[in-house]
Write a protein that holds these residues in place. Structure first.
Motif, short mmCIF file in Angstrom:
data_model
loop_
_atom_site.label_atom_id
_atom_site.label_comp_id
_atom_site.label_asym_id
_atom_site.label_seq_id
_atom_site.Cartn_x
_atom_site.Cartn_y
_atom_site.Cartn_z
N ARG A 79 0.81 -0.98 0.03
CA ARG A 79 0.01 0.06 -0.03
C ARG A 79 0.92 1.10 0.02
O ARG A 79 0.71 2.22 -0.69
CB ARG A 79 -0.87 -0.11 1.22
N ILE A 80 2.08 1.17 1.03
CA ILE A 80 2.88 2.33 0.93
C ILE A 80 3.40 2.71 -0.58
O ILE A 80 3.60 3.61 -0.95
CB ILE A 80 4.10 2.06 1.84
N ARG A 84 3.11 5.77 -2.54
CA ARG A 84 4.28 6.41 -3.17
C ARG A 84 4.23 6.80 -4.56
O ARG A 84 4.69 7.82 -5.22
CB ARG A 84 5.42 5.67 -2.79
N GLY A 85 3.80 5.68 -5.34
CA GLY A 85 3.60 5.76 -6.80
C GLY A 85 2.72 7.03 -7.01
O GLY A 85 2.63 7.69 -8.05
N GLN A 86 1.51 6.87 -6.33
CA GLN A 86 0.43 8.01 -6.58
C GLN A 86 0.81 9.14 -6.35
O GLN A 86 0.69 10.18 -6.95
CB GLN A 86 -0.89 7.43 -5.81
N VAL A 87 1.84 9.36 -5.22
CA VAL A 87 2.46 10.40 -4.69
C VAL A 87 3.26 11.11 -5.83
O VAL A 87 3.11 12.25 -6.08
CB VAL A 87 2.96 10.26 -3.42
N GLY A 89 3.01 10.23 -8.96
CA GLY A 89 2.24 10.79 -10.18
C GLY A 89 1.58 12.06 -9.74
O GLY A 89 1.63 12.89 -10.75
N LEU A 90 1.22 12.27 -8.47
CA LEU A 90 0.45 13.67 -8.19
C LEU A 90 1.49 14.71 -8.10
O LEU A 90 1.17 15.80 -8.64
CB LEU A 90 0.05 13.39 -6.84
N ARG A 91 2.85 14.39 -7.65
CA ARG A 91 3.89 15.46 -7.70
C ARG A 91 4.35 15.65 -9.22
O ARG A 91 4.34 16.82 -9.45
CB ARG A 91 5.09 14.83 -7.07
N GLY A 92 4.35 14.63 -10.30
CA GLY A 92 4.42 15.08 -11.46
C GLY A 92 3.15 15.72 -12.02
O GLY A 92 3.55 16.88 -12.79
N GLU A 93 2.10 15.27 -11.73
CA GLU A 93 1.02 16.28 -12.23
C GLU A 93 0.96 17.67 -11.79
O GLU A 93 0.51 18.57 -12.31
CB GLU A 93 -0.41 15.57 -11.68
N GLN A 94 1.38 17.57 -10.34
CA GLN A 94 1.39 19.09 -9.85
C GLN A 94 2.53 19.86 -10.31
O GLN A 94 2.40 20.98 -10.74
CB GLN A 94 1.73 18.83 -8.31
N ASP A 95 3.71 19.20 -10.64
CA ASP A 95 4.63 19.88 -11.61
C ASP A 95 4.09 20.49 -12.75
O ASP A 95 4.35 21.56 -13.19
CB ASP A 95 6.10 19.11 -11.39
#
Length: 377
Positions: A79-80, A84-87, A89-95
């Motif tokens: 799950r972590i 972490r993968g989602q985080v 991805g979200l960081r990439g999307e955020q960037d």
């Protein structure tokens, strides 16, 4: 691999903790006599039975707990990892969104700067339009001043021509045409100074159109028709007949034949038989008959000239004189004379010079405008 290592580490830690606890429990302590006797009894029992079931249960429980912990930790790790993968991805999307936001901010700033510059230009447009309007108005004034003066002078000439035609010749149609032409010329100008002139001119044209203008060409044709009837109208009295000598196709050749022909012709000229009325018993010579007809023609001609000059008094006087002359010297019992009398009476009933309205106010106003004064009545 990492999950298995973690599970082994956890199991070793649980086993170590369990053994440590057990050793701590088996270490010698100073105990009371009762407890010591009880301990001695239990030790004797253990020595007789071998490994303790409690210890085995604890070990098994620890292993189960280690397996469960390993399974739970594995789930937590998965799950972590997913988180972490989602985080990531979200960081990439955020960037990516941050870069887009930055690009949009740059574009928005550029658009705002462009709008501000355009707004500053729009704020300057009214002043520029005002300056342009003043320039155009000044240029129009300079260019239209000669044309305006020319049109005013032309309209003034047409109004004066209309007044002269009315005053001298009573020519209403020509005056209306001249005044309408003047109004059309003034309408081509965007000149507020002639507004009152145009209003007064429209009133004068309407007044002239209300005048009952006679049909002068038709009247002249009718008078001329009566003139043409005059030479054939029968006069009152007994005309003196001249000898009607017949011309033979072949002249007599002999002296006797010529003498006989002349005697017979003289006898026919001396004697003429005709039934006459007592009122027409007066003899009328050919000269008097011709004089009567010529005088009638002159009276009708005078009436025609008076009609062309719009002279009401002379026109009526000539027609009444012609009517009286017909009644006095022509045979009114004949249809020709009766028709001539009826036509003359009808012509006398026509008003060739109807009352005209007073005009000239528009011309005076225009003259005042040309002179530079206000166009007030």
């Amino acid at each position: 691999m990492r999950s298995c290592a973690r599970m082994a580490q956890a199991a070793s830690r649980v086993l170590r903790d369990t053994i440590g606890l057990r050793l701590q429990d088996t270490a010698p302590r100073p105990m009371p006599a009762e407890i010591e006797s009880l301990t001695t009894e239990m030790s004797s029992r253990r020595a007789g039975s071998g490994v303790s079931p409690m210890l085995v249960a604890l070990v098994v429980l620890g292993l189960l707990l280690a397996v469960y912990a390993h399974w739970r930790f594995g789930q937590f790790d998965d799950r972590i990892d997913r988180l972490r993968g989602q985080v990531a991805g979200l960081r990439g999307e955020q960037d990516r969104l941050a870069s887009q936001m930055q690009s949009l901010q740059v574009r928005l700033q550029a658009t705002q700067d462009s709008w501000r510059s355009e707004l500053r230009g729009l704020r300057e447009i009214p002043a520029q339009l005002g300056e342009l309007g003043q320039s155009v108005e000044e240029l129009r004034t300079r260019t239209e001043a000669p044309q305006r003066a020319w049109v005013r002078a032309e309209a003034m000439y047409l109004l004066q021509l209309a007044e002269r035609r009315l005053d001298l010749e009573h020519d209403v149609p020509t005056a209306i045409i001249a005044m309408e032409s003047a109004a059309a010329r003034l309408a081509t100008l965007n000149d507020p100074a002639v507004t009152e002139v145009r209003r007064q001119l429209a009133q004068e044209i309407a007044a002239l159109r209300a005048v009952p203008v006679p049909d002068l060409p038709g009247m002249l044709v009718r008078v001329a028709r009566v003139e043409d009837m005059a030479p054939s109208l029968p006069v009152l009295g007994m005309p003196v007949a001249q000898g009607h000598r017949t011309t033979a196709d072949a002249q007599p050749r002999g002296l006797f034949e010529r003498t006989l022909r002349r005697i017979s012709q003289a006898m026919r000229d001396l004697v003429s038989l005709r039934r006459i009325e007592p009122a027409t018993a007066r003899l009328v010579t050919q000269e008097e008959e011709s004089l009567r007809r010529q005088h009638l023609e002159l009276l009708l001609f005078a009436a025609r000239v008076a009609a062309m000059q719009s002279d009401r008094a002379a026109y009526l006087q000539s027609l009444r004189a012609a009517e009286a002359w017909l009644a006095q010297f022509f045979d009114t019992a004949t249809p020709e004379v009766s028709t001539a009398q009826t036509e003359i009476a009808a012509l006398a009933g026509i008003d060739i010079d109807p009352p005209l309205p007073e005009i000239g106010a528009a011309g005076r106003l225009l003259q005042r405008v040309i002179g530079g004064g206000p166009a007030t009545p």
